[in-house]
Design a protein around this motif. Sequence first.
Motif, PDB file in Angstrom:
ATOM      1  N   SER A  29     -16.444  -6.404  -5.704  1.00 17.37           N
ATOM      2  CA  SER A  29     -16.013  -6.659  -6.980  1.00 17.37           C
ATOM      3  C   SER A  29     -14.816  -5.544  -7.065  1.00 17.37           C
ATOM      4  CB  SER A  29     -16.897  -6.353  -7.995  1.00 17.37           C
ATOM      5  OG  SER A  29     -17.532  -7.316  -8.243  1.00 17.37           O
ATOM      6  N   ILE A  30     -15.211  -4.178  -6.531  1.00 17.69           N
ATOM      7  CA  ILE A  30     -14.317  -3.123  -6.334  1.00 17.69           C
ATOM      8  C   ILE A  30     -12.986  -3.570  -5.693  1.00 17.69           C
ATOM      9  CG2 ILE A  30     -13.412  -0.860  -5.505  1.00 17.69           C
ATOM     10  CD1 ILE A  30     -16.443  -0.052  -6.344  1.00 17.69           C
ATOM     11  N   PHE A  31     -13.100  -4.058  -4.617  1.00 17.66           N
ATOM     12  CA  PHE A  31     -12.102  -4.687  -3.392  1.00 17.66           C
ATOM     13  C   PHE A  31     -11.063  -5.647  -4.377  1.00 17.66           C
ATOM     14  CE2 PHE A  31     -15.138  -3.633   0.260  1.00 17.66           C
ATOM     15  CZ  PHE A  31     -14.596  -2.396   0.389  1.00 17.66           C
ATOM     16  N   ILE A  32     -11.750  -6.720  -4.862  1.00 12.52           N
ATOM     17  CA  ILE A  32     -11.081  -7.786  -5.583  1.00 12.52           C
ATOM     18  C   ILE A  32     -10.343  -7.213  -6.808  1.00 12.52           C
ATOM     19  CG2 ILE A  32     -11.261  -9.903  -6.667  1.00 12.52           C
ATOM     20  CD1 ILE A  32     -13.573 -10.525  -4.608  1.00 12.52           C
ATOM     21  N   GLY A  33     -11.176  -6.282  -7.279  1.00  5.44           N
ATOM     22  CA  GLY A  33     -10.476  -5.950  -8.624  1.00  5.44           C
ATOM     23  C   GLY A  33      -9.261  -5.054  -8.356  1.00  5.44           C
ATOM     24  N   PHE A  34      -9.462  -4.161  -7.132  1.00  4.99           N
ATOM     25  CA  PHE A  34      -8.261  -3.525  -6.859  1.00  4.99           C
ATOM     26  C   PHE A  34      -6.957  -4.310  -6.489  1.00  4.99           C
ATOM     27  CE2 PHE A  34      -6.049  -1.049  -3.606  1.00  4.99           C
ATOM     28  CZ  PHE A  34      -5.832  -0.018  -4.178  1.00  4.99           C
ATOM     29  N   GLY A  35      -7.460  -4.979  -5.717  1.00  6.40           N
ATOM     30  CA  GLY A  35      -6.248  -5.950  -5.430  1.00  6.40           C
ATOM     31  C   GLY A  35      -5.558  -6.862  -6.275  1.00  6.40           C
ATOM     32  N   MET A  81     -12.232  -6.147   8.332  1.00 12.24           N
ATOM     33  CA  MET A  81     -10.860  -6.144   7.813  1.00 12.24           C
ATOM     34  C   MET A  81     -10.789  -5.270   6.246  1.00 12.24           C
ATOM     35  SD  MET A  81      -8.376  -7.122   9.343  1.00 12.24           S
ATOM     36  CE  MET A  81      -7.064  -7.122   7.804  1.00 12.24           C
ATOM     37  N   LYS A  82     -12.063  -5.290   5.485  1.00 13.45           N
ATOM     38  CA  LYS A  82     -12.163  -4.524   4.306  1.00 13.45           C
ATOM     39  C   LYS A  82     -12.484  -3.202   4.544  1.00 13.45           C
ATOM     40  CE  LYS A  82     -14.330  -8.198   1.530  1.00 13.45           C
ATOM     41  NZ  LYS A  82     -15.564  -8.775   1.077  1.00 13.45           N
ATOM     42  N   PHE A  83     -13.163  -2.593   5.581  1.00 12.26           N
ATOM     43  CA  PHE A  83     -13.215  -1.337   6.175  1.00 12.26           C
ATOM     44  C   PHE A  83     -11.763  -0.820   6.679  1.00 12.26           C
ATOM     45  CE2 PHE A  83     -13.708   1.546   9.783  1.00 12.26           C
ATOM     46  CZ  PHE A  83     -14.313   2.839   8.980  1.00 12.26           C
ATOM     47  N   PHE A  84     -11.097  -1.481   7.534  1.00 21.17           N
ATOM     48  CA  PHE A  84      -9.991  -1.159   7.950  1.00 21.17           C
ATOM     49  C   PHE A  84      -8.813  -1.217   7.036  1.00 21.17           C
ATOM     50  CE2 PHE A  84      -5.526  -2.383   9.758  1.00 21.17           C
ATOM     51  CZ  PHE A  84      -5.330  -1.132  10.633  1.00 21.17           C
ATOM     52  N   LEU A  85      -8.361  -2.158   6.075  1.00 20.65           N
ATOM     53  CA  LEU A  85      -7.652  -1.990   4.980  1.00 20.65           C
ATOM     54  C   LEU A  85      -7.683  -0.949   3.970  1.00 20.65           C
ATOM     55  CD1 LEU A  85      -6.931  -5.668   4.409  1.00 20.65           C
ATOM     56  CD2 LEU A  85      -5.316  -4.230   5.374  1.00 20.65           C
ATOM     57  N   SER A  86      -9.194  -0.705   3.621  1.00 21.34           N
ATOM     58  CA  SER A  86      -9.453   0.360   2.408  1.00 21.34           C
ATOM     59  C   SER A  86      -9.113   1.756   3.290  1.00 21.34           C
ATOM     60  CB  SER A  86     -10.782   0.283   2.143  1.00 21.34           C
ATOM     61  OG  SER A  86     -11.733   0.485   3.237  1.00 21.34           O
ATOM     62  N   GLN A  87      -9.301   1.963   4.473  1.00 24.17           N
ATOM     63  CA  GLN A  87      -9.220   3.278   5.152  1.00 24.17           C
ATOM     64  C   GLN A  87      -7.760   3.441   5.305  1.00 24.17           C
ATOM     65  OE1 GLN A  87     -12.059   5.320   5.010  1.00 24.17           O
ATOM     66  NE2 GLN A  87     -12.582   3.458   4.060  1.00 24.17           N
ATOM     67  N   LEU A  88      -6.949   2.426   5.438  1.00 21.23           N
ATOM     68  CA  LEU A  88      -5.366   2.646   5.435  1.00 21.23           C
ATOM     69  C   LEU A  88      -5.074   3.535   4.187  1.00 21.23           C
ATOM     70  CD1 LEU A  88      -4.101  -0.462   6.834  1.00 21.23           C
ATOM     71  CD2 LEU A  88      -4.258   1.781   7.835  1.00 21.23           C
ATOM     72  N   PHE A  89      -5.584   3.535   3.107  1.00 23.65           N
ATOM     73  CA  PHE A  89      -5.320   4.306   1.914  1.00 23.65           C
ATOM     74  C   PHE A  89      -5.378   5.770   2.064  1.00 23.65           C
ATOM     75  CE2 PHE A  89      -5.513  -0.040   0.068  1.00 23.65           C
ATOM     76  CZ  PHE A  89      -4.532   0.153  -0.537  1.00 23.65           C
ATOM     77  N   LEU A 138       1.134   5.129   1.858  1.00 23.74           N
ATOM     78  CA  LEU A 138       0.993   3.823   1.531  1.00 23.74           C
ATOM     79  C   LEU A 138       0.536   3.866   0.147  1.00 23.74           C
ATOM     80  CD1 LEU A 138      -1.398   2.691   4.304  1.00 23.74           C
ATOM     81  CD2 LEU A 138       0.854   1.978   4.033  1.00 23.74           C
ATOM     82  N   TYR A 139       0.201   4.726  -0.667  1.00 26.71           N
ATOM     83  CA  TYR A 139      -0.144   4.347  -2.170  1.00 26.71           C
ATOM     84  C   TYR A 139       0.960   5.138  -2.777  1.00 26.71           C
ATOM     85  CZ  TYR A 139      -2.893   8.885  -1.721  1.00 26.71           C
ATOM     86  OH  TYR A 139      -3.259  10.234  -1.465  1.00 26.71           O
ATOM     87  N   PHE A 140       1.972   6.182  -2.353  1.00 28.50           N
ATOM     88  CA  PHE A 140       2.896   6.402  -3.101  1.00 28.50           C
ATOM     89  C   PHE A 140       4.117   5.641  -3.224  1.00 28.50           C
ATOM     90  CE2 PHE A 140       1.200  11.047  -2.425  1.00 28.50           C
ATOM     91  CZ  PHE A 140       0.818  11.167  -3.592  1.00 28.50           C
ATOM     92  N   ALA A 185       5.775  -0.647  -3.066  1.00 27.16           N
ATOM     93  CA  ALA A 185       5.910  -1.787  -2.077  1.00 27.16           C
ATOM     94  C   ALA A 185       4.563  -1.884  -1.230  1.00 27.16           C
ATOM     95  CB  ALA A 185       7.267  -2.022  -1.291  1.00 27.16           C
ATOM     96  N   ALA A 186       4.511  -0.753  -0.526  1.00 23.91           N
ATOM     97  CA  ALA A 186       3.376  -0.453   0.582  1.00 23.91           C
ATOM     98  C   ALA A 186       1.978  -0.819  -0.471  1.00 23.91           C
ATOM     99  CB  ALA A 186       3.398   0.845   1.080  1.00 23.91           C
ATOM    100  N   LEU A 187       1.951  -0.170  -1.727  1.00 27.17           N
ATOM    101  CA  LEU A 187       0.639  -0.026  -2.393  1.00 27.17           C
ATOM    102  C   LEU A 187       0.533  -1.632  -2.776  1.00 27.17           C
ATOM    103  CD1 LEU A 187      -1.433   1.247  -4.000  1.00 27.17           C
ATOM    104  CD2 LEU A 187      -0.160   1.534  -5.637  1.00 27.17           C
ATOM    105  N   ILE A 188       1.232  -2.352  -3.324  1.00 26.94           N
ATOM    106  CA  ILE A 188       1.092  -3.505  -3.634  1.00 26.94           C
ATOM    107  C   ILE A 188       0.659  -4.527  -2.607  1.00 26.94           C
ATOM    108  CG2 ILE A 188       2.323  -5.589  -4.836  1.00 26.94           C
ATOM    109  CD1 ILE A 188       3.936  -3.631  -6.407  1.00 26.94           C
ATOM    110  N   THR A 189       1.565  -4.306  -1.393  1.00 31.76           N
ATOM    111  CA  THR A 189       1.270  -5.294  -0.297  1.00 31.76           C
ATOM    112  C   THR A 189       0.063  -5.051   0.218  1.00 31.76           C
ATOM    113  OG1 THR A 189       3.685  -4.974   0.375  1.00 31.76           O
ATOM    114  CG2 THR A 189       2.011  -5.535   2.008  1.00 31.76           C
ATOM    115  N   PHE A 190      -0.618  -3.869   0.438  1.00 30.38           N
ATOM    116  CA  PHE A 190      -1.952  -3.692   1.064  1.00 30.38           C
ATOM    117  C   PHE A 190      -2.962  -4.012  -0.142  1.00 30.38           C
ATOM    118  CE2 PHE A 190       0.367  -1.229   4.206  1.00 30.38           C
ATOM    119  CZ  PHE A 190      -0.363  -1.635   5.410  1.00 30.38           C
ATOM    120  N   ALA A 191      -2.447  -3.658  -1.205  1.00 35.47           N
ATOM    121  CA  ALA A 191      -3.711  -4.196  -2.288  1.00 35.47           C
ATOM    122  C   ALA A 191      -4.059  -5.456  -2.402  1.00 35.47           C
ATOM    123  CB  ALA A 191      -3.443  -3.685  -3.790  1.00 35.47           C
TER     124      ALA A 191
END
Length: 190
Positions: A14-20, A100-108, A113-115, A118-124
Amino acid sequence: MHSISDILNIILESIFIGFGIVIPIFVLAMRTSNLKAIAFKELFILTAVQTVRIAGILYFVLWLVHSWEQYNDPVVTGGMPFKDKLFGPFWLVYLFSPLMKFFLSQLFWIKKLYFKKAALITFALLLVILPSQRVLVFVASLNSKDYLPSAWSLSTSDMLIEIALNIVVFIFIVIPILLGSGKLKKILEK
């Protein structure tokens, strides 16, 4: 009856989906010149990113523990042995989604990526779409030549309710973390 690890997995997903879903809307829709609103938005995004990073680590550890238990258990629920899950037609669902959940969440952990918006929206959005069980089951069923459309059906209302519940869980997890950090009081006092 669900075990504690099952409930924790549901909360973490739910955290992953809500974040995205929430973060792209939050970044795109909230445009203001009010300094307190901008500071709150930045603090909310930073808190959400920190929550997703920790959730990714917890999710991956729980998946490893669950996989180890299934590997050592000769009778696995569903009658499918561990080797068949890992190397069978639906290996994509079992292996790809948690990785993929682990890899994408650790990219943050990378600040750029989060500043950048465009990168924040794309990865979310990637965090929601790529490891989605529905997408992976669809792709795996195409790969195994299971072309039955009845296997792909899902009620739209059920999906909308599930997304809404994931958003609510995400907000009810991020807001207490935000309030507990004490940084929100500093923003409101200024």
